[in-house]
Design a protein around this motif. Structure first.
Motif, PDB file in Angstrom:
ATOM      1  N   MET A 193     -45.450-126.829  14.882  1.00 41.39           N
ATOM      2  CA  MET A 193     -45.310-125.367  14.915  1.00 41.39           C
ATOM      3  C   MET A 193     -43.844-124.961  15.041  1.00 41.39           C
ATOM      4  O   MET A 193     -43.035-125.689  15.610  1.00 41.39           O
ATOM      5  CB  MET A 193     -46.076-124.777  16.113  1.00 41.39           C
ATOM      6  N   SER A 194     -43.577-123.767  14.530  1.00 45.09           N
ATOM      7  CA  SER A 194     -42.255-123.167  14.650  1.00 45.09           C
ATOM      8  C   SER A 194     -42.447-121.722  15.104  1.00 45.09           C
ATOM      9  O   SER A 194     -43.368-121.038  14.651  1.00 45.09           O
ATOM     10  CB  SER A 194     -41.555-123.201  13.294  1.00 45.09           C
ATOM     11  N   PHE A 195     -41.564-121.274  15.998  1.00 47.71           N
ATOM     12  CA  PHE A 195     -41.624-119.905  16.495  1.00 47.71           C
ATOM     13  C   PHE A 195     -40.274-119.246  16.244  1.00 47.71           C
ATOM     14  O   PHE A 195     -39.230-119.852  16.474  1.00 47.71           O
ATOM     15  CB  PHE A 195     -41.947-119.887  17.995  1.00 47.71           C
ATOM     16  N   GLY A 196     -40.314-118.000  15.768  1.00 50.94           N
ATOM     17  CA  GLY A 196     -39.056-117.353  15.441  1.00 50.94           C
ATOM     18  C   GLY A 196     -39.079-115.854  15.625  1.00 50.94           C
ATOM     19  O   GLY A 196     -40.103-115.253  15.953  1.00 50.94           O
ATOM     20  N   ARG A 197     -37.909-115.273  15.395  1.00 51.03           N
ATOM     21  CA  ARG A 197     -37.751-113.827  15.480  1.00 51.03           C
ATOM     22  C   ARG A 197     -36.853-113.374  14.335  1.00 51.03           C
ATOM     23  O   ARG A 197     -35.968-114.113  13.882  1.00 51.03           O
ATOM     24  CB  ARG A 197     -37.152-113.406  16.811  1.00 51.03           C
ATOM     25  N   VAL A 198     -37.104-112.171  13.878  1.00 51.24           N
ATOM     26  CA  VAL A 198     -36.286-111.564  12.832  1.00 51.24           C
ATOM     27  C   VAL A 198     -35.906-110.165  13.286  1.00 51.24           C
ATOM     28  O   VAL A 198     -36.762-109.410  13.756  1.00 51.24           O
ATOM     29  CB  VAL A 198     -37.044-111.466  11.484  1.00 51.24           C
ATOM     30  N   THR A 199     -34.634-109.836  13.163  1.00 56.61           N
ATOM     31  CA  THR A 199     -34.183-108.469  13.385  1.00 56.61           C
ATOM     32  C   THR A 199     -33.853-107.884  12.018  1.00 56.61           C
ATOM     33  O   THR A 199     -33.014-108.435  11.291  1.00 56.61           O
ATOM     34  CB  THR A 199     -32.931-108.428  14.294  1.00 56.61           C
ATOM     35  N   LEU A 200     -34.550-106.818  11.660  1.00 58.98           N
ATOM     36  CA  LEU A 200     -34.264-106.106  10.415  1.00 58.98           C
ATOM     37  C   LEU A 200     -33.369-104.922  10.748  1.00 58.98           C
ATOM     38  O   LEU A 200     -33.686-104.146  11.657  1.00 58.98           O
ATOM     39  CB  LEU A 200     -35.561-105.611   9.761  1.00 58.98           C
ATOM     40  N   SER A 201     -32.254-104.791  10.025  1.00 56.59           N
ATOM     41  CA  SER A 201     -31.285-103.727  10.287  1.00 56.59           C
ATOM     42  C   SER A 201     -30.894-103.037   8.998  1.00 56.59           C
ATOM     43  O   SER A 201     -30.872-103.657   7.930  1.00 56.59           O
ATOM     44  CB  SER A 201     -30.014-104.296  10.926  1.00 56.59           C
ATOM     45  N   VAL A 211     -34.017-101.650  12.430  1.00 58.09           N
ATOM     46  CA  VAL A 211     -35.121-100.964  11.767  1.00 58.09           C
ATOM     47  C   VAL A 211     -36.445-101.498  12.311  1.00 58.09           C
ATOM     48  O   VAL A 211     -37.389-100.749  12.526  1.00 58.09           O
ATOM     49  CB  VAL A 211     -35.040-101.165  10.240  1.00 58.09           C
ATOM     50  N   ALA A 212     -36.501-102.830  12.536  1.00 57.14           N
ATOM     51  CA  ALA A 212     -37.719-103.455  13.042  1.00 57.14           C
ATOM     52  C   ALA A 212     -37.380-104.777  13.717  1.00 57.14           C
ATOM     53  O   ALA A 212     -36.354-105.397  13.412  1.00 57.14           O
ATOM     54  CB  ALA A 212     -38.710-103.690  11.906  1.00 57.14           C
ATOM     55  N   MET A 213     -38.267-105.175  14.623  1.00 59.65           N
ATOM     56  CA  MET A 213     -38.182-106.499  15.247  1.00 59.65           C
ATOM     57  C   MET A 213     -39.478-107.230  14.905  1.00 59.65           C
ATOM     58  O   MET A 213     -40.560-106.641  14.982  1.00 59.65           O
ATOM     59  CB  MET A 213     -38.052-106.385  16.762  1.00 59.65           C
ATOM     60  N   VAL A 214     -39.353-108.502  14.559  1.00 60.35           N
ATOM     61  CA  VAL A 214     -40.504-109.277  14.119  1.00 60.35           C
ATOM     62  C   VAL A 214     -40.523-110.599  14.877  1.00 60.35           C
ATOM     63  O   VAL A 214     -39.490-111.263  15.000  1.00 60.35           O
ATOM     64  CB  VAL A 214     -40.425-109.554  12.592  1.00 60.35           C
ATOM     65  N   SER A 215     -41.690-110.972  15.367  1.00 62.86           N
ATOM     66  CA  SER A 215     -41.855-112.314  15.924  1.00 62.86           C
ATOM     67  C   SER A 215     -42.896-113.020  15.078  1.00 62.86           C
ATOM     68  O   SER A 215     -43.819-112.380  14.547  1.00 62.86           O
ATOM     69  CB  SER A 215     -42.288-112.262  17.398  1.00 62.86           C
ATOM     70  N   SER A 216     -42.728-114.324  14.910  1.00 58.31           N
ATOM     71  CA  SER A 216     -43.640-115.046  14.028  1.00 58.31           C
ATOM     72  C   SER A 216     -43.846-116.479  14.482  1.00 58.31           C
ATOM     73  O   SER A 216     -43.041-117.044  15.232  1.00 58.31           O
ATOM     74  CB  SER A 216     -43.116-115.035  12.588  1.00 58.31           C
ATOM     75  N   ALA A 217     -44.943-117.033  14.004  1.00 62.94           N
ATOM     76  CA  ALA A 217     -45.265-118.449  14.232  1.00 62.94           C
ATOM     77  C   ALA A 217     -45.646-119.053  12.892  1.00 62.94           C
ATOM     78  O   ALA A 217     -46.336-118.405  12.090  1.00 62.94           O
ATOM     79  CB  ALA A 217     -46.412-118.581  15.225  1.00 62.94           C
ATOM     80  N   PHE A 218     -45.184-120.256  12.656  1.00 62.41           N
ATOM     81  CA  PHE A 218     -45.478-120.979  11.421  1.00 62.41           C
ATOM     82  C   PHE A 218     -46.058-122.346  11.767  1.00 62.41           C
ATOM     83  O   PHE A 218     -45.616-122.989  12.723  1.00 62.41           O
ATOM     84  CB  PHE A 218     -44.191-121.199  10.603  1.00 62.41           C
ATOM     85  N   ALA A 219     -47.009-122.783  10.969  1.00 62.78           N
ATOM     86  CA  ALA A 219     -47.532-124.147  11.080  1.00 62.78           C
ATOM     87  C   ALA A 219     -46.751-125.016  10.101  1.00 62.78           C
ATOM     88  O   ALA A 219     -46.596-124.662   8.932  1.00 62.78           O
ATOM     89  CB  ALA A 219     -49.024-124.194  10.748  1.00 62.78           C
ATOM     90  N   MET A 220     -46.234-126.136  10.598  1.00 66.38           N
ATOM     91  CA  MET A 220     -45.567-127.104   9.739  1.00 66.38           C
ATOM     92  C   MET A 220     -46.648-128.020   9.169  1.00 66.38           C
ATOM     93  O   MET A 220     -47.428-128.613   9.920  1.00 66.38           O
ATOM     94  CB  MET A 220     -44.546-127.920  10.543  1.00 66.38           C
ATOM     95  N   LEU A 221     -46.708-128.108   7.856  1.00 63.68           N
ATOM     96  CA  LEU A 221     -47.768-128.849   7.186  1.00 63.68           C
ATOM     97  C   LEU A 221     -47.328-130.252   6.808  1.00 63.68           C
ATOM     98  O   LEU A 221     -46.128-130.478   6.554  1.00 63.68           O
ATOM     99  CB  LEU A 221     -48.215-128.081   5.936  1.00 63.68           C
ATOM    100  N   PRO A 222     -48.248-131.184   6.697  1.00 64.85           N
ATOM    101  CA  PRO A 222     -47.866-132.521   6.223  1.00 64.85           C
ATOM    102  C   PRO A 222     -47.482-132.450   4.750  1.00 64.85           C
ATOM    103  O   PRO A 222     -47.934-131.583   4.029  1.00 64.85           O
ATOM    104  CB  PRO A 222     -49.139-133.350   6.428  1.00 64.85           C
ATOM    105  N   GLY A 223     -46.663-133.333   4.357  1.00 66.36           N
ATOM    106  CA  GLY A 223     -46.369-133.356   2.935  1.00 66.36           C
ATOM    107  C   GLY A 223     -44.991-133.625   2.653  1.00 66.36           C
ATOM    108  O   GLY A 223     -44.302-133.573   1.800  1.00 66.36           O
TER     109      GLY A 223
END
Length: 153
Positions: free
Chosen positions: A125-133, A141-153
């Protein structure tokens, strides 16, 4: 893709043009900054990531000339994928698990910048944040938090 030691902004720009759906490419995004290696000084609070630009276009606006939330959310998601490429120092298959967006104010008649940072990169897993300006005044303009699954491959 190139070896990890050769990975950099050129590879990130190439990935932007190759791994996303055609409608995402229609947003005409560009990679402005790509941070995959910690600076020698003040590295304690450093986070890998990327800064992208989404140019203003009437095509991504809703009535009243306001950049649509859908375009902003797609932009943030795309920026986080590139931030994950920086954290992994290369391409790794992944998928968005969660994205929460807090809209703070309207973006009108201006390019939008996304500063995407990986807060934590794990094995699966990966966790992150994005600031949109707004590029016009650099105000959020916006704040974003997100989670991603790292896949095999």
């Amino acid at each position: 893709m190139q070896q990890a030691g050769e990975f950099g902004i050129d590879e990130a720009r190439r990935a932007l043009g190759e791994i996303f759906a055609p409608w995402v490419l229609d947003l005409n995004l560009s990679v402005e900054q790509f941070d995959f290696a910690a600076p020698s000084a003040n590295a304690a609070d450093w986070q890998p990531g990327a800064v992208l630009r989404m140019p203003f276009s009437e095509r991504i606006c809703r009535s009243g000339g306001v950049v649509s939330g859908q375009a902003l959310m797609a932009f943030a998601d795309t920026a986080m994928v590139l931030a994950n490429l920086a954290a992994n120092k290369g391409y790794r298959p992944m998928t968005t698990v969660d994205q929460t967006t807090h809209f703070m104010r309207a973006a009108t008649a201006s390019d939008v910048l996304a500063d995407a940072r990986v807060i934590r990169l794990g094995r699966t897993m990966s966790f992150g944040r994005v600031t949109l300006s707004s590029a016009a005044d650099n105000k959020p303009v916006a704040m974003v938090s997100s989670a991603f699954a790292m896949l095999p491959g």
